[in-house]
Write a protein that holds these residues in place. Structure first.
Motif, PDB file in Angstrom:
ATOM      1  N   GLU A 236      38.174  27.801  40.893  1.00  0.00           N
ATOM      2  CA  GLU A 236      37.551  29.100  41.113  1.00  0.00           C
ATOM      3  C   GLU A 236      38.519  30.113  41.711  1.00  0.00           C
ATOM      4  OE1 GLU A 236      33.519  31.050  43.127  1.00  0.00           O
ATOM      5  OE2 GLU A 236      33.977  28.913  43.381  1.00  0.00           O
ATOM      6  N   ALA A 237      39.309  29.695  42.694  1.00  0.00           N
ATOM      7  CA  ALA A 237      40.276  30.611  43.303  1.00  0.00           C
ATOM      8  C   ALA A 237      41.314  31.059  42.282  1.00  0.00           C
ATOM      9  CB  ALA A 237      40.954  29.929  44.494  1.00  0.00           C
ATOM     10  N   PHE A 238      41.717  30.155  41.406  1.00  0.00           N
ATOM     11  CA  PHE A 238      42.675  30.456  40.344  1.00  0.00           C
ATOM     12  C   PHE A 238      42.098  31.535  39.421  1.00  0.00           C
ATOM     13  CE2 PHE A 238      44.605  29.640  36.185  1.00  0.00           C
ATOM     14  CZ  PHE A 238      45.946  29.433  36.493  1.00  0.00           C
ATOM     15  N   THR A 239      40.860  31.337  38.996  1.00  0.00           N
ATOM     16  CA  THR A 239      40.207  32.291  38.098  1.00  0.00           C
ATOM     17  C   THR A 239      39.994  33.634  38.781  1.00  0.00           C
ATOM     18  OG1 THR A 239      39.097  30.498  36.922  1.00  0.00           O
ATOM     19  CG2 THR A 239      38.162  32.702  36.679  1.00  0.00           C
ATOM     20  N   ASP A 240      39.582  33.621  40.041  1.00  0.00           N
ATOM     21  CA  ASP A 240      39.342  34.863  40.770  1.00  0.00           C
ATOM     22  C   ASP A 240      40.624  35.682  40.908  1.00  0.00           C
ATOM     23  OD1 ASP A 240      36.695  34.228  41.029  1.00  0.00           O
ATOM     24  OD2 ASP A 240      36.840  33.537  43.114  1.00  0.00           O
ATOM     25  N   ALA A 241      41.752  35.005  41.133  1.00  0.00           N
ATOM     26  CA  ALA A 241      43.034  35.713  41.263  1.00  0.00           C
ATOM     27  C   ALA A 241      43.395  36.422  39.959  1.00  0.00           C
ATOM     28  CB  ALA A 241      44.139  34.735  41.661  1.00  0.00           C
ATOM     29  N   ILE A 242      43.159  35.759  38.840  1.00  0.00           N
ATOM     30  CA  ILE A 242      43.446  36.372  37.539  1.00  0.00           C
ATOM     31  C   ILE A 242      42.551  37.573  37.314  1.00  0.00           C
ATOM     32  CG2 ILE A 242      43.324  36.024  35.037  1.00  0.00           C
ATOM     33  CD1 ILE A 242      44.186  33.135  35.494  1.00  0.00           C
ATOM     34  N   ARG A 243      41.255  37.428  37.573  1.00  0.00           N
ATOM     35  CA  ARG A 243      40.318  38.536  37.345  1.00  0.00           C
ATOM     36  C   ARG A 243      40.656  39.727  38.232  1.00  0.00           C
ATOM     37  NH1 ARG A 243      40.133  36.148  33.583  1.00  0.00           N
ATOM     38  NH2 ARG A 243      38.455  34.894  32.672  1.00  0.00           N
ATOM     39  N   ALA A 244      41.073  39.476  39.473  1.00  0.00           N
ATOM     40  CA  ALA A 244      41.432  40.572  40.371  1.00  0.00           C
ATOM     41  C   ALA A 244      42.651  41.332  39.840  1.00  0.00           C
ATOM     42  CB  ALA A 244      41.719  40.032  41.771  1.00  0.00           C
ATOM     43  N   ALA A 245      43.634  40.613  39.324  1.00  0.00           N
ATOM     44  CA  ALA A 245      44.829  41.255  38.770  1.00  0.00           C
ATOM     45  C   ALA A 245      44.481  42.036  37.505  1.00  0.00           C
ATOM     46  CB  ALA A 245      45.896  40.207  38.471  1.00  0.00           C
ATOM     47  N   GLU A 246      43.630  41.473  36.682  1.00  0.00           N
ATOM     48  CA  GLU A 246      43.226  42.174  35.461  1.00  0.00           C
ATOM     49  C   GLU A 246      42.506  43.468  35.800  1.00  0.00           C
ATOM     50  OE1 GLU A 246      42.747  38.465  32.316  1.00  0.00           O
ATOM     51  OE2 GLU A 246      41.014  39.068  33.512  1.00  0.00           O
ATOM     52  N   TRP A 247      41.670  43.423  36.817  1.00  0.00           N
ATOM     53  CA  TRP A 247      40.951  44.632  37.222  1.00  0.00           C
ATOM     54  C   TRP A 247      41.904  45.648  37.847  1.00  0.00           C
ATOM     55  CZ3 TRP A 247      36.755  45.660  34.978  1.00  0.00           C
ATOM     56  CH2 TRP A 247      35.869  46.628  35.447  1.00  0.00           C
ATOM     57  N   GLU A 248      42.894  45.173  38.614  1.00  0.00           N
ATOM     58  CA  GLU A 248      43.887  46.079  39.207  1.00  0.00           C
ATOM     59  C   GLU A 248      44.689  46.791  38.124  1.00  0.00           C
ATOM     60  OE1 GLU A 248      47.814  45.941  42.160  1.00  0.00           O
ATOM     61  OE2 GLU A 248      46.558  44.156  41.926  1.00  0.00           O
ATOM     62  N   SER A 249      44.905  46.129  36.998  1.00  0.00           N
ATOM     63  CA  SER A 249      45.695  46.735  35.928  1.00  0.00           C
ATOM     64  C   SER A 249      45.017  47.967  35.352  1.00  0.00           C
ATOM     65  CB  SER A 249      45.944  45.710  34.809  1.00  0.00           C
ATOM     66  OG  SER A 249      44.750  45.446  34.073  1.00  0.00           O
ATOM     67  N   THR A 250      43.688  48.076  35.477  1.00  0.00           N
ATOM     68  CA  THR A 250      42.979  49.222  34.903  1.00  0.00           C
ATOM     69  C   THR A 250      43.180  50.495  35.706  1.00  0.00           C
ATOM     70  OG1 THR A 250      40.899  48.758  36.086  1.00  0.00           O
ATOM     71  CG2 THR A 250      41.224  47.687  33.950  1.00  0.00           C
ATOM     72  N   VAL A 251      43.874  50.403  36.858  1.00  0.00           N
ATOM     73  CA  VAL A 251      44.192  51.596  37.646  1.00  0.00           C
ATOM     74  C   VAL A 251      45.693  51.670  37.920  1.00  0.00           C
ATOM     75  CG1 VAL A 251      41.911  51.839  38.708  1.00  0.00           C
ATOM     76  CG2 VAL A 251      43.617  50.363  39.790  1.00  0.00           C
ATOM     77  N   THR A 252      46.483  50.975  37.090  1.00  0.00           N
ATOM     78  CA  THR A 252      47.936  50.934  37.259  1.00  0.00           C
ATOM     79  C   THR A 252      48.605  51.336  35.950  1.00  0.00           C
ATOM     80  OG1 THR A 252      47.714  49.098  38.824  1.00  0.00           O
ATOM     81  CG2 THR A 252      49.906  49.496  37.903  1.00  0.00           C
ATOM     82  N   CYS A 253      49.473  52.328  35.985  1.00  0.00           N
ATOM     83  CA  CYS A 253      50.136  52.800  34.772  1.00  0.00           C
ATOM     84  C   CYS A 253      50.992  51.685  34.182  1.00  0.00           C
ATOM     85  CB  CYS A 253      51.005  54.014  35.076  1.00  0.00           C
ATOM     86  SG  CYS A 253      51.881  54.673  33.630  1.00  0.00           S
ATOM     87  N   GLU A 254      50.789  51.403  32.914  1.00  0.00           N
ATOM     88  CA  GLU A 254      51.525  50.331  32.256  1.00  0.00           C
ATOM     89  C   GLU A 254      52.975  50.711  32.005  1.00  0.00           C
ATOM     90  OE1 GLU A 254      50.988  47.132  28.572  1.00  0.00           O
ATOM     91  OE2 GLU A 254      49.615  48.828  28.757  1.00  0.00           O
TER      92      GLU A 254
END
Length: 294
Positions: A236-254
């Protein structure tokens, strides 16, 4: 209700505010509805992936109209509680009906979290993925040819390592990519620090974790990985870390890593800062917010 009032402003005696009329025309007009429908579908897809359920109508419209809490503008002060509810539900519902008609979203009436992507959106996503796969295969063939020639020209004691194409802090991540998957990070350099931090977190949680793909999809990071080589493993912690990073990417210029928002430019969604969004659209810095998804 006077006959001149729009259908979404039902059983209300006072006329709708001009901001509401203009915004509804923008949401449903022939020249602009497609971009709004696509923006809605992208948010729905991202929310379902992150939470396993669809967003509410309130969450969707707050995302589309963040500067006014999901409403086109203030409501008339003289409206009572029920009139306010009818006005908001009517506006959102009829805009969503237009987007559903275009096949970009779908939902069940009276069900709170039934919002999901539509058939046309899924078909476009499938075609786009096929095009990207074809382009990747073509680029891969060309790369293999060039790499083979380079290896032939090298002294026999030298070898080629594809991880050299990435900064040192990401080379360990590339080496984690499972056999059979291309050793590629298909994201812009602006997301490299974000991906690097995620790799550090995942390494601490699951030292032997395995990666399948790292790419940009619908303007967000898509990071496919498992805690171990067993694809059925779960942490669960592994999955949560990925989801948090994916969500952070939506407010970070690629492109540059600056604070950003998602834009739909030429029917393609990207997460960019104002400067790079302007360059992509050809309009100069800070393009019109009607082309943005947030």
């Amino acid at each position: 209700m006077p006959e001149s009032y729009p259908i979404w402003w039902q059983d209300i005696d006072s006329p709708p505010p001009a901001e509401w009329v203009y915004m509804f025309e923008d949401f449903t007009g022939d020249d602009t509805a497609e971009q709004w429908a696509l923006a809605a579908a992208i948010f729905i897809a991202q929310t379902r992936r992150r939470t396993a359920s669809g967003p509410t109508f309130a969450e969707l419209f707050t995302y589309l109209l963040p500067d006014s809490d999901g409403l086109p503008g203030p409501l008339p002060r003289n409206l009572d509680f029920m009139e306010r509810r009818r006005a908001i539900a009517g506006f959102r519902g009829h805009a969503a009906i237009e987007w559903r008609r275009r096949g970009m979203i779908s939902f069940d009436s009276g069900v709170m979290r039934s919002l999901r992507v539509g058939r046309e959106f899924r078909e476009r996503s499938r075609r786009r993925q096929q095009a990207r796969d074809a382009a990747r295969r073509a680029c891969g063939t060309e790369f293999e040819t060039i790499a083979g020639l380079a290896n032939f020209m090298r002294p026999q004691n030298e070898t080629s390592d594809m991880t050299d194409d990435f900064p040192p802090e990401l080379q360990g991540l590339v080496k984690r990519i499972a056999p059979g998957w291309p050793e590629l990070l298909e994201v812009g350099v602006g997301w490299y620090p974000l991906v690097g931090r995620l790799d550090e977190k995942l390494s601490a949680i699951a030292p032997n974790y395995v990666v399948q793909q790292v790419k940009s999809k619908f303007g967000a990071l898509s990071f496919y990985a498992d805690p171990t080589a067993d694809p059925s493993s779960f942490d669960e912690a592994f999955t949560d870390a990925i989801r948090a990073a994916e969500w952070e990417s939506t407010v970070t210029c690629e492109v540059c890593g600056s604070p950003a928002r998602q834009y739909v430019i030429k029917m393609w969604v990207s997460t960019l800062c104002g400067v790079h969004a302007g360059e992509a659209s050809g309009d100069g810095p800070d393009p019109d917010s009607s082309s943005a998804t947030a």
